[in-house]
Enzyme design. Structure first.
Site, PDB file in Angstrom:
ATOM      1  N   ASN A  22       0.850  -1.183   0.000  1.00  0.00           N
ATOM      2  CA  ASN A  22       0.000   0.000   0.000  1.00  0.00           C
ATOM      3  C   ASN A  22       0.891   1.240   0.000  1.00  0.00           C
ATOM      4  OD1 ASN A  22      -1.702   2.115   0.632  1.00  0.00           O
ATOM      5  ND2 ASN A  22      -2.679   1.098   2.362  1.00  0.00           N
TER       6      ASN A  22
ATOM      7  N   CYS B 299      -5.227  21.066  -6.354  1.00  0.00           N
ATOM      8  CA  CYS B 299      -5.538  22.436  -6.799  1.00  0.00           C
ATOM      9  C   CYS B 299      -7.022  22.757  -6.652  1.00  0.00           C
ATOM     10  CB  CYS B 299      -5.159  22.612  -8.264  1.00  0.00           C
ATOM     11  SG  CYS B 299      -3.400  22.917  -8.525  1.00  0.00           S
TER      12      CYS B 299
ATOM     13  N   CYS C   1     -21.657  -1.823  -1.009  1.00  0.00           N
ATOM     14  CA  CYS C   1     -20.498  -1.875  -1.900  1.00  0.00           C
ATOM     15  C   CYS C   1     -20.807  -1.162  -3.193  1.00  0.00           C
ATOM     16  CB  CYS C   1     -20.056  -3.315  -2.153  1.00  0.00           C
ATOM     17  SG  CYS C   1     -20.941  -4.153  -3.465  1.00  0.00           S
TER      18      CYS C   1
ATOM     19  N   ASN D   8      -9.494   5.133  -4.419  1.00  0.00           N
ATOM     20  CA  ASN D   8      -9.776   5.912  -3.211  1.00  0.00           C
ATOM     21  C   ASN D   8      -8.960   7.206  -3.175  1.00  0.00           C
ATOM     22  OD1 ASN D   8      -7.214   5.470  -1.357  1.00  0.00           O
ATOM     23  ND2 ASN D   8      -7.688   3.517  -2.345  1.00  0.00           N
TER      24      ASN D   8
END
Lengths: 405, 405
Positions: A151, A230, A251, A185
């Protein structure tokens, strides 16, 4: 003694012999399939034979689309996230004969992934990067693979990720040519954004909505186009009641179609960018419900919360100022295309209230694109830290200002 | 006395039969070894677990996109052509859990196909339909497969094709629900068109240009929208010099990106059509050079050269006339959308000369779409046969007439 019954089917023996030969060949092929599928090919050839896996790609030269297709072998691309979009992205690049692929993911293949392309049920339980490497190496052994099963958002792994982006090119010590974000994500997108801003690394972002019927790709050139920090990320409006979307413990939906289209748009943009043909899109959205594909581009935010983004903006301005004037103009025309050539009208859909409530510049969005959320005014919520000067200007003034940025 | 010409090896037949059985078992084991894929699932469940291959599809119901996702299991789709677009199309439908797939192709897998998705090098030499069936059955054993390894354009095979379209539904004797054309040549498209006009079978057409950077999909409802014989096929203008394209002895270029996008658009349209969500597109083009996606719809040609098309047009008119009036209006609004909702301007690009030289109606084409060729005026070239009355009208009159058709 009587003759045994005359053979009622004299061709039977021959047919059985043929069937045995066929089955033996098929079995051999099946077993070869697990091992090395084809030998490596050292030079890409345009020769038109059934055994040349590159003939239809090299034909792009004869067709006048790409000047130097072989150049694809000199590039390294990092794919972060090997799920519904990332796996297909990696497969397309592998089949196109990319030089080197770096794959980052920490998930395992599950049967619940089988509604998207690429992974197969027998791979359930394997790490996604390992399963992907096996399949991709079989498909094209000419590509170099480097897989990372972790990860990237943890502190240690983020450093390892930064190191491989900086040094994982075809020649060790050289940076990769492009980073592709195929994650699902916000944290992972922000980690990629932070790394690329610090390194000045060009990257492309991709995403698919939770209801599976819209998606987008975006090209981010640090200092030149808006980074992920930004402005709130842009999404394609699906024209669906948001209330049905956001429920607890539910889900996300996904479709192989939407993810295949997004992966296709992403890798097409990669090919156009690396091999220098067509128009590279800064933002391309996909609304599957209406078959609508909005495009746009967005300037960086001079008050971006990422200090490396602001630094890259300064560097870009300096470089632009140093260029011979004609070159600058040419470049400008390439980037600033708030209106596209195809007559798609750009109409902002965000309300005046939303614009005023948001800090930072809110882009002039074409119809069908909206921001995922607005950033609440920091001055009201925070006492310390960097703040953005609250604007007292009207919507029109704000818009005009942004257009002149 | 010795038997005349005694069998030198009387047990040979039995041994061969045993060997065939052994090899078949071994092959099955080998394939299971890779696969052992997963057990069949009798009811699609929305349960969110790692082992449920349908959870992300059933989530489309919770998200408010599809009312009855399980209905997908009741449909049969025929895919004609299992190449760069057809194989990915079949894979997407398989992963979505379609009830039954019929695959038609007569080609073999070659290494030269490896620049497109789906097939793998170890399958080189196998028939495309056989190789596809193996892979797809592993991916989703809940789908029923029926494969046909022949060229549908020969007289006998065309009859077999017609028979399977008419009777190859989930319940033998019922027609398929949809035919998808993923072929790469004019003859095969015309064969599908002829069959579907005769049977009144709804189908979708797909295509990718020879230079690999544009493609399209098209929905054809016999009698209601233009068939393949009504007008020259539409293509997406690639804005590339045609002279570089058409040279002798040159193989077409292809890209996994363009073909993946076209397959994605096609299956998305299939899902929208079968499961009744979103807007089904009558024509959707893809220009990869500019990331431009034109849409349009086209009425059938009352002088179509296919008599079954003309018959279907009569049937459609009758059905429309019999409908209650409100329903007719609703239906009309659905079909006639020369302008789309997204502000894409429709500007015809074909020249006045081309229009006048062409016989049959030439559609009012949106920017970026052109006809693959114009049909030369038949009266000048042919003495016998059906001819179309030459129009002496101006471009404007012609256009106005077509709009009112």
């Amino acid at each position: 003694m009587a003759d045994p019954d005359p053979d009622p089917d004299p061709g039977r023996l021959e047919r059985l012999e043929r069937r045995v030969r066929e089955l033996e060949e098929e079995l051999a092929r099946e077993r070869r399939g697990r091992g090395a599928a084809r030998a490596r090919i050292h030079t890409m050839s345009p020769e038109v034979t059934d055994s040349n896996p590159y003939s239809r790609l090299m034909a792009l030269k004869r067709m006048g689309i790409v000047k130097d297709y072989e150049k694809i072998r000199t590039f390294t691309v990092a794919v972060v996230g090997v799920g519904g979009v990332g796996s297909v992205t990696a497969e397309m690049l592998t089949r196109c004969g990319i030089g080197k692929l770096l794959l980052f993911d920490y998930d395992k293949v599950e049967l619940a992934n089988m509604n998207r392309l690429f992974f197969q049920p027998h791979q359930a339980g394997l790490s996604k990067v390992q399963a992907a490497e096996h399949t991709l190496r079989d498909i094209n052994p000419d590509v170099q693979f480097e897989v990372h099963n972790y990860n990237i958002t943890t502190l240690d792994n983020f450093e390892r990720f930064m190191d491989r982006i900086s040094n994982g090119g075809l020649e060790e010590g050289k940076p990769v040519d492009l980073v592709l974000s195929c994650v699902d994500n916000f944290e992972a997108r922000m980690a990629i954004n932070t790394a690329c801003n610090e390194l000045g690394q060009i990257w492309m972002e991709s995403g698919v909505s939770e209801n599976a019927v819209s998606g987008h790709i975006q090209l981010i050139i640090p200092g030149e186009s808006a980074c992920f920090a930004c402005a709130p990320p842009l999404v394609v409006a699906a024209n669906i009641d948001e209330k049905t979307l956001k429920r607890e413990g539910v889900c996300a939906a996904s479709l192989p179609t939407t993810m295949g289209v997004v992966a296709g748009m992403l890798v097409q943009n990669v090919l156009k960018y690396l091999l220098n043909f067509g128009t590279v899109s800064y933002y391309l959205g996909y609304n599957a419900m209406q078959d609508f594909f909005p495009t746009m581009s967005m300037k960086p935010n001079p008050q971006c919360s990422d200090h490396n983004c602001r630094k890259q903006q300064e560097n870009y301005k300096k470089k632009e100022a140093e260029r011979p004037k004609e070159e600058v103009i040419e470049k400008e025309e390439e980037i600033v295309h708030e209106d596209n050539d195809w007559g798609i009208e750009l109409v902002s859909e965000i309300s005046e209230e939303e614009l005023k409530a948001a800090s930072g510049p809110v882009p002039d969005l074409p119809e069908g694109i909206s921001v995922a959320y607005t950033i609440p005014d920091k001055e009201e919520n925070l006492i310390t830290g960097e703040t953005v000067t609250e604007s007292e200007e009207s919507l029109e003034e704000l818009m005009a200002k942004m257009r002149n940025m």
